[in-house]
Design an enzyme around this catalytic site. Sequence first.
Site, PDB file in Angstrom:
ATOM      1  N   PRO A  99     -17.201   6.589  21.411  1.00 34.97           N
ATOM      2  CG  PRO A  99     -19.480   7.133  21.420  1.00 34.97           C
ATOM      3  CD  PRO A  99     -18.507   6.079  21.839  1.00 34.97           C
TER       4      PRO A  99
ATOM      5  CD  GLU B  26     -27.436   5.109  26.861  1.00 37.42           C
ATOM      6  OE1 GLU B  26     -26.710   6.056  26.537  1.00 37.42           O
ATOM      7  OE2 GLU B  26     -28.376   4.700  26.148  1.00 37.42           O
TER       8      GLU B  26
END
Length: 250
Positions: free
Chosen positions: A86, A113
């Site tokens: 992202p 993560e």
Amino acid sequence: MRIQVITIFPELFEPWLSTSLVGRARTSGLVEVEVHDLRFFTEGRHRVVDDEPYGGGAGMVMTAPPWLRAVREVSGPASRRIVLSPQGRRLDDDKVQELAELEELVLLCGRYEGLDQRVLDLVVDEELSIGDFVLSGGELPAMVTIEAVSRYIPGVVGRATSVVEDSFHQGLLDYPHYTRPPEVEGLEVPPVLLQGNHAEIERWRREQALIATYDKRPDLLEGVELTTEQREVLARHASAIACAAGERAQ
Ligand SMILES: C[S@@+](CC[C@H](N)C(=O)[O-])C[C@H]1O[C@@H](n2cnc3c(N)ncnc32)[C@H](O)[C@@H]1O
């Protein structure tokens, strides 16, 4: 084009890779996709790919060694190595066309993560995002990238003109499409599409593409030098909208 995907969920790709456009592109040999299981590049019986973050905090981090082995093993000298993230540059039509020119892509699908930063520092050329939101893994973004890129590989989409006429390719959105039946709940197909005059149909489609862009994505027209004809089309459209609003207000 050859595309190598590295993931801990190779099974997610199986049905998709043999279906529809990407399936046909692979069968015809125009696009080759190989999916690699990251766990295959781990050491130890438990095939662990994640560990707790240094410094503490929530979530797990994907460890560097399997990624480094995997990326180095599947990459060729011409590979562009891309991690889906992202935090990356946003995928858009320009980027898709740029990637479609390349010989080989290696797509790294993160989970948890994300990857240990040293993987990015050592073996990744760029980060690529499919939008400002966070998914649980890079697999769907990788599929989005593969499908969008495949559409630009010559021969993959049946009629090359349909790619050229699609939204964004020429800086505009696509024009509206209609098919049978000619009338649906009182809404009729625009008459020009039924009259067989191809020059008129082309003109109507050009105008409608411009109007759709003006209405839905005016940002795409910012900084674009419009022709006199295009300015006239938009002026007529704006005054039709103003008239309709005036009539509703009465
Ligand atoms: C839960 S996300 C990790 C998010 C990361 N902690 C952050 O906030 O930047 C797990 C993985 O999903 C993928 N991912 C999530 N959202 C994405 C997006 N918008 N575009 C591309 N990949 C994405 C990436 O591969 C990422 O490593």
